[in-house]
Design a protein around this motif. Structure first.
Motif, PDB file in Angstrom:
ATOM      1  N   LEU A  84       0.836  -1.377  -0.147  1.00  0.00           N
ATOM      2  CA  LEU A  84      -0.017   0.044  -0.072  1.00  0.00           C
ATOM      3  C   LEU A  84       0.940   1.207   0.052  1.00  0.00           C
ATOM      4  O   LEU A  84       1.828   1.023   0.522  1.00  0.00           O
ATOM      5  CB  LEU A  84      -0.906   0.200   1.235  1.00  0.00           C
ATOM      6  N   LYS A  85       0.385   2.313  -0.579  1.00  0.00           N
ATOM      7  CA  LYS A  85       1.086   3.707  -0.518  1.00  0.00           C
ATOM      8  C   LYS A  85      -0.155   4.469   0.390  1.00  0.00           C
ATOM      9  O   LYS A  85      -1.147   4.914  -0.309  1.00  0.00           O
ATOM     10  CB  LYS A  85       1.386   4.329  -1.877  1.00  0.00           C
ATOM     11  N   LEU A  86       0.348   5.002   1.314  1.00  0.00           N
ATOM     12  CA  LEU A  86      -0.479   5.876   2.153  1.00  0.00           C
ATOM     13  C   LEU A  86      -0.373   7.376   2.140  1.00  0.00           C
ATOM     14  O   LEU A  86       0.938   7.854   2.262  1.00  0.00           O
ATOM     15  CB  LEU A  86      -0.458   5.449   3.602  1.00  0.00           C
ATOM     16  N   LEU A  87      -1.174   8.050   2.108  1.00  0.00           N
ATOM     17  CA  LEU A  87      -1.066   9.803   1.914  1.00  0.00           C
ATOM     18  C   LEU A  87      -1.641  10.216   3.574  1.00  0.00           C
ATOM     19  O   LEU A  87      -2.775   9.981   3.794  1.00  0.00           O
ATOM     20  CB  LEU A  87      -2.065  10.222   1.040  1.00  0.00           C
ATOM     21  N   LEU A  88      -0.746  10.617   4.223  1.00  0.00           N
ATOM     22  CA  LEU A  88      -1.068  11.495   5.227  1.00  0.00           C
ATOM     23  C   LEU A  88      -1.700  12.395   5.108  1.00  0.00           C
ATOM     24  O   LEU A  88      -1.441  13.430   4.145  1.00  0.00           O
ATOM     25  CB  LEU A  88       0.126  11.230   6.266  1.00  0.00           C
ATOM     26  N   PRO A  89      -2.676  12.987   6.201  1.00  0.00           N
ATOM     27  CA  PRO A  89      -3.250  14.311   6.162  1.00  0.00           C
ATOM     28  C   PRO A  89      -1.822  15.290   6.574  1.00  0.00           C
ATOM     29  O   PRO A  89      -0.923  15.137   6.814  1.00  0.00           O
ATOM     30  CB  PRO A  89      -3.877  14.230   7.553  1.00  0.00           C
ATOM     31  N   ARG A  98       3.323  15.789   3.800  1.00  0.00           N
ATOM     32  CA  ARG A  98       4.382  14.659   4.096  1.00  0.00           C
ATOM     33  C   ARG A  98       4.308  13.733   3.098  1.00  0.00           C
ATOM     34  O   ARG A  98       3.594  13.496   2.245  1.00  0.00           O
ATOM     35  CB  ARG A  98       3.823  14.105   5.234  1.00  0.00           C
ATOM     36  N   ARG A  99       5.476  13.292   2.952  1.00  0.00           N
ATOM     37  CA  ARG A  99       6.007  12.251   1.830  1.00  0.00           C
ATOM     38  C   ARG A  99       4.940  10.840   2.303  1.00  0.00           C
ATOM     39  O   ARG A  99       4.740  10.575   3.233  1.00  0.00           O
ATOM     40  CB  ARG A  99       7.185  11.374   1.978  1.00  0.00           C
ATOM     41  N   PRO A 100       4.416  10.199   0.992  1.00  0.00           N
ATOM     42  CA  PRO A 100       3.628   9.075   1.089  1.00  0.00           C
ATOM     43  C   PRO A 100       4.460   7.925   1.925  1.00  0.00           C
ATOM     44  O   PRO A 100       5.832   7.849   1.798  1.00  0.00           O
ATOM     45  CB  PRO A 100       3.420   8.484  -0.227  1.00  0.00           C
ATOM     46  N   ILE A 101       3.817   7.149   2.810  1.00  0.00           N
ATOM     47  CA  ILE A 101       4.179   5.874   3.433  1.00  0.00           C
ATOM     48  C   ILE A 101       3.999   4.874   2.714  1.00  0.00           C
ATOM     49  O   ILE A 101       2.821   4.474   2.111  1.00  0.00           O
ATOM     50  CB  ILE A 101       3.715   5.883   4.718  1.00  0.00           C
ATOM     51  N   ALA A 106       2.382  -8.431   5.634  1.00  0.00           N
ATOM     52  CA  ALA A 106       2.855  -9.914   5.441  1.00  0.00           C
ATOM     53  C   ALA A 106       2.423 -10.593   6.827  1.00  0.00           C
ATOM     54  O   ALA A 106       2.118 -10.031   7.890  1.00  0.00           O
ATOM     55  CB  ALA A 106       4.345 -10.044   5.397  1.00  0.00           C
ATOM     56  N   PRO A 107       2.297 -11.824   6.879  1.00  0.00           N
ATOM     57  CA  PRO A 107       1.858 -12.597   8.073  1.00  0.00           C
ATOM     58  C   PRO A 107       2.661 -12.226   8.945  1.00  0.00           C
ATOM     59  O   PRO A 107       3.775 -12.422   9.027  1.00  0.00           O
ATOM     60  CB  PRO A 107       1.884 -14.149   7.520  1.00  0.00           C
ATOM     61  N   GLY A 108       2.047 -11.581  10.280  1.00  0.00           N
ATOM     62  CA  GLY A 108       2.687 -11.346  11.474  1.00  0.00           C
ATOM     63  C   GLY A 108       3.666 -10.025  11.391  1.00  0.00           C
ATOM     64  O   GLY A 108       4.419  -9.913  12.374  1.00  0.00           O
ATOM     65  N   ALA A 109       3.791  -9.440  10.343  1.00  0.00           N
ATOM     66  CA  ALA A 109       4.721  -8.201  10.244  1.00  0.00           C
ATOM     67  C   ALA A 109       4.053  -7.212   9.168  1.00  0.00           C
ATOM     68  O   ALA A 109       3.375  -7.280   8.340  1.00  0.00           O
ATOM     69  CB  ALA A 109       6.195  -8.485   9.746  1.00  0.00           C
ATOM     70  N   LEU A 110       4.497  -6.032   9.582  1.00  0.00           N
ATOM     71  CA  LEU A 110       4.136  -5.066   8.945  1.00  0.00           C
ATOM     72  C   LEU A 110       5.324  -3.933   8.768  1.00  0.00           C
ATOM     73  O   LEU A 110       6.180  -3.877   9.655  1.00  0.00           O
ATOM     74  CB  LEU A 110       3.198  -3.850   9.850  1.00  0.00           C
ATOM     75  N   TYR A 111       6.003  -3.714   7.336  1.00  0.00           N
ATOM     76  CA  TYR A 111       7.126  -3.057   6.971  1.00  0.00           C
ATOM     77  C   TYR A 111       6.611  -1.504   6.522  1.00  0.00           C
ATOM     78  O   TYR A 111       5.556  -1.529   5.659  1.00  0.00           O
ATOM     79  CB  TYR A 111       7.751  -3.741   5.927  1.00  0.00           C
ATOM     80  N   MET A 112       7.217  -0.772   6.841  1.00  0.00           N
ATOM     81  CA  MET A 112       7.071   0.731   6.454  1.00  0.00           C
ATOM     82  C   MET A 112       8.104   1.622   6.124  1.00  0.00           C
ATOM     83  O   MET A 112       9.167   1.532   6.623  1.00  0.00           O
ATOM     84  CB  MET A 112       6.318   1.432   7.505  1.00  0.00           C
ATOM     85  N   LYS A 113       8.197   2.206   5.026  1.00  0.00           N
ATOM     86  CA  LYS A 113       9.106   3.180   4.469  1.00  0.00           C
ATOM     87  C   LYS A 113       8.755   4.552   4.406  1.00  0.00           C
ATOM     88  O   LYS A 113       7.622   4.623   4.272  1.00  0.00           O
ATOM     89  CB  LYS A 113       9.512   2.512   3.175  1.00  0.00           C
ATOM     90  N   ASN A 114       9.516   5.418   4.900  1.00  0.00           N
ATOM     91  CA  ASN A 114       9.271   6.712   5.090  1.00  0.00           C
ATOM     92  C   ASN A 114       8.344   7.158   6.286  1.00  0.00           C
ATOM     93  O   ASN A 114       7.589   7.895   6.397  1.00  0.00           O
ATOM     94  CB  ASN A 114       8.432   7.500   4.080  1.00  0.00           C
ATOM     95  N   ARG A 115       8.590   5.942   7.316  1.00  0.00           N
ATOM     96  CA  ARG A 115       7.915   6.193   8.626  1.00  0.00           C
ATOM     97  C   ARG A 115       8.910   6.431   9.890  1.00  0.00           C
ATOM     98  O   ARG A 115       9.685   5.772  10.139  1.00  0.00           O
ATOM     99  CB  ARG A 115       7.423   4.888   8.741  1.00  0.00           C
TER     100      ARG A 115
END
Length: 270
Positions: A84-89, A98-101, A106-115
């Motif tokens: 997913l690419k998230l747009l923050l308010p 802000r830059r998109p995150i 994945a099973p058991g995990a969440l990976y985030m870039k620009n967070r």
């Protein structure tokens, strides 16, 4: 007379007025099957479909303040992987957008870039979803599409609202309430723990929902309403999570980061 109107007249003349009316009544009437049973198996239709594109919206309201986080991406229901690419308010102080995150589910995990401040631009932040009190239904800024579907496995009550359209697809609209503890007990192995954590972490395990299924039983749109208490201020927070699914069968090539690409330092609070 238009071609469409003429076709309708021919239908009634050829089959008889009563037959034409009876066919329309069937199309507009409630579908066969108990709504509760239909919704408890809706997640299975997504697994059969394989993958889809998705749009998400997470609205949070507390103390008169409302924020919305929007996302877009793809999800593989068989591998339980999504991107997913998230747009923050916009920053409340009026700073630049802000830059998109970018998020990988994945099973058991969440990976985030620009967070998080201080995280190098080329590094990912990994979160163990088993440690999240909401089961990652809210924390990531979007609800995992398959977890959203598996919440319906805990459907306690549901009614058929009517037929309508979502993004051009004919759908059946249902409204009901699910129980997160029951959903956890009936969910797939990857969502059993997170949904169980959410049942304990939210203000209530009861989740009101609206869901729209297409003619193949696939979820096209689902909206949950969650509630939790802000740990710092002890204020109630109302969350409305909306997930739109479309483009079934879309390519969903999701590759998880290598260990050396994951940030191991502390994340500054924003």
């Amino acid at each position: 007379m238009t071609a469409l109107a003429a076709a309708g007249v021919v239908c009634c003349l050829g089959l008889g007025a009563a037959g034409c009316a009876r066919s329309d009544a069937v199309a507009q009437g409630p579908p066969a099957g108990d709504p509760v049973r239909v919704l408890r198996t809706a997640a299975d239709a997504l697994v059969e479909a394989g993958s889809s594109q998705t749009r998400t919206s997470l609205e949070m309201a507390t103390g008169g303040t409302r924020v919305t986080i929007r996302g877009e991406g793809v999800y593989d229901y068989r591998k339980r992987l999504g991107r997913l690419k998230l747009l923050l308010p916009q920053d409340p102080a009026g700073a630049a957008d802000r830059r998109p995150i970018t998020e990988l589910l994945a099973p058991g995990a969440l990976y985030m870039k620009n967070r998080g401040a201080g995280v190098p631009a080329d590094k990912w932040v990994r979160v163990d979803t088993a440690t999240l009190s909401d089961g990652n239904l809210v924390t990531g800024g979007a609800t995992d599409p398959f977890a959203a579907a598996e919440v319906l496995r805990g459907t306690r009550s549901a009614t058929f609202v009517g037929r309508t359209e979502v993004a051009g697809a004919r759908v059946r609209h249902y409204r009901g309430t699910a129980d997160l503890e029951a959903a956890s007990a009936a969910a797939s192995e990857v969502n059993r723990g997170p949904l169980g954590a959410a049942a304990k972490g939210f203000a209530t395990a009861r989740v009101p929902f609206d869901v729209y299924l297409d003619d193949e039983g696939r979820i096209r749109k689902i909206r949950h309403r969650f509630s939790f208490v802000n740990g710092e201020r002890q204020e109630p927070v109302a969350v409305a999570s909306t997930t739109l699914l479309y483009g079934f069968g879309a390519r969903a090539d999701v590759r998880l980061p290598a260990d050396e690409d994951i940030y191991a330092g502390r994340i500054a609070q924003e």
